[in-house]
Design a protein around this motif. Structure first.
Motif, mmCIF file in Angstrom:
data_model
loop_
_atom_site.group_PDB
_atom_site.id
_atom_site.type_symbol
_atom_site.label_atom_id
_atom_site.label_comp_id
_atom_site.label_asym_id
_atom_site.label_seq_id
_atom_site.Cartn_x
_atom_site.Cartn_y
_atom_site.Cartn_z
ATOM 1 N N VAL A 160 -2.349 2.745 6.939
ATOM 2 C CA VAL A 160 -2.098 3.170 5.730
ATOM 3 C C VAL A 160 -1.332 2.441 4.792
ATOM 4 O O VAL A 160 -1.468 2.212 3.713
ATOM 5 N N ALA A 161 -0.279 1.648 5.294
ATOM 6 C CA ALA A 161 0.699 0.731 4.856
ATOM 7 C C ALA A 161 0.247 -0.158 3.688
ATOM 8 O O ALA A 161 0.890 -0.407 2.845
ATOM 9 N N LEU A 162 -0.909 -0.705 4.047
ATOM 10 C CA LEU A 162 -1.493 -1.636 3.083
ATOM 11 C C LEU A 162 -2.424 -1.230 2.364
ATOM 12 O O LEU A 162 -3.021 -2.262 1.547
ATOM 13 N N ASP A 163 -2.297 -0.068 2.162
ATOM 14 C CA ASP A 163 -3.627 0.774 1.428
ATOM 15 C C ASP A 163 -2.862 1.222 0.116
ATOM 16 O O ASP A 163 -2.269 2.337 0.302
ATOM 17 N N ASN A 164 -3.047 0.528 -1.177
ATOM 18 C CA ASN A 164 -2.396 1.247 -2.295
ATOM 19 C C ASN A 164 -2.809 2.745 -2.465
ATOM 20 O O ASN A 164 -2.016 3.481 -3.162
#
Length: 200
Positions: A160-164
């Motif tokens: 999730v964290a790197l998916d804008n």
């Protein structure tokens, strides 16, 4: 006689899962029912588990605040399992790693003293805080899991964290669309714990 009745009543009640977290578990920026902790209650029901989820997460919570609140929550709710998701705000505020680690260790010991299992949830902070600090921060969670022999979710925001497309504009908090992924990250570790304890 009354003590026996209370004991039998406690045994008959479904177990409680206490979620002790910050904004990532409190559903910051989304409707509360969309948050992963609320989805966990639905998942438990769908899978035939009787546990009731008590979400005591507070946006902005630090390990210091969580440590101060935990004893009363344990006494009030008598959970059989505590999901401990704290530390992110300590990191974002640049708090000393040793203080965060000490607070988490104290919370683990407090939960264990109340005969509650602990599922530790790891978190990471952005690299702009400096690689040395960020790495030391991330290392706290597996170190505590090893020391106390705990089940560990390595990184709550994995996938999730790197998916804008899945993150809110602040780049810190996940959108509603990301919550099922967060739940999956937790469930992969939680479900074997529940199955082992014969919770159904």
């Amino acid at each position: 006689m009354l003590a026996l009745l209370f004991a039998l009543q406690a045994m008959a009640e479904p177990g409680r899962i206490l979620v002790m977290g910050d904004s990532l578990s409190a559903g910051y920026g989304i409707d509360l029912e969309q948050g992963w902790a609320n989805l966990l209650q639905e998942k438990l029901r769908d899978q035939g588990y009787e546990q009731r989820v008590i979400n005591a997460s507070v946006s902005g919570e630090t390990t210091t605040g969580g440590r101060a609140r935990l004893e009363k929550l344990l006494t009030t709710h008598s959970p059989t399992l505590v999901i401990l998701e704290l530390g992110g705000n300590d990191g974002l505020r640049g708090q000393p790693i040793k203080i965060m680690q000490s607070n988490l260790a104290a919370m683990i010991e407090t939960a264990k003293s109340h005969e509650a299992q602990v599922l530790l949830v790891g978190i990471q902070i952005p690299p702009n805080y400096g690689a040395r600090y960020a790495d030391a921060f991330s290392d706290v969670f597996p170190a505590l899991a090893d020391e106390y022999e705990l089940a560990l979710v390595p990184f709550l925001l994995e996938g999730v964290a790197l998916d804008n497309n899945l993150m809110q504009n602040d780049g810190i908090h996940p959108k509603a669309e990301a919550q099922p992924i967060l739940l999956d990250n937790v469930w992969r570790v939680l479900e074997p714990m529940l199955a082992q304890s014969g919770s159904k």
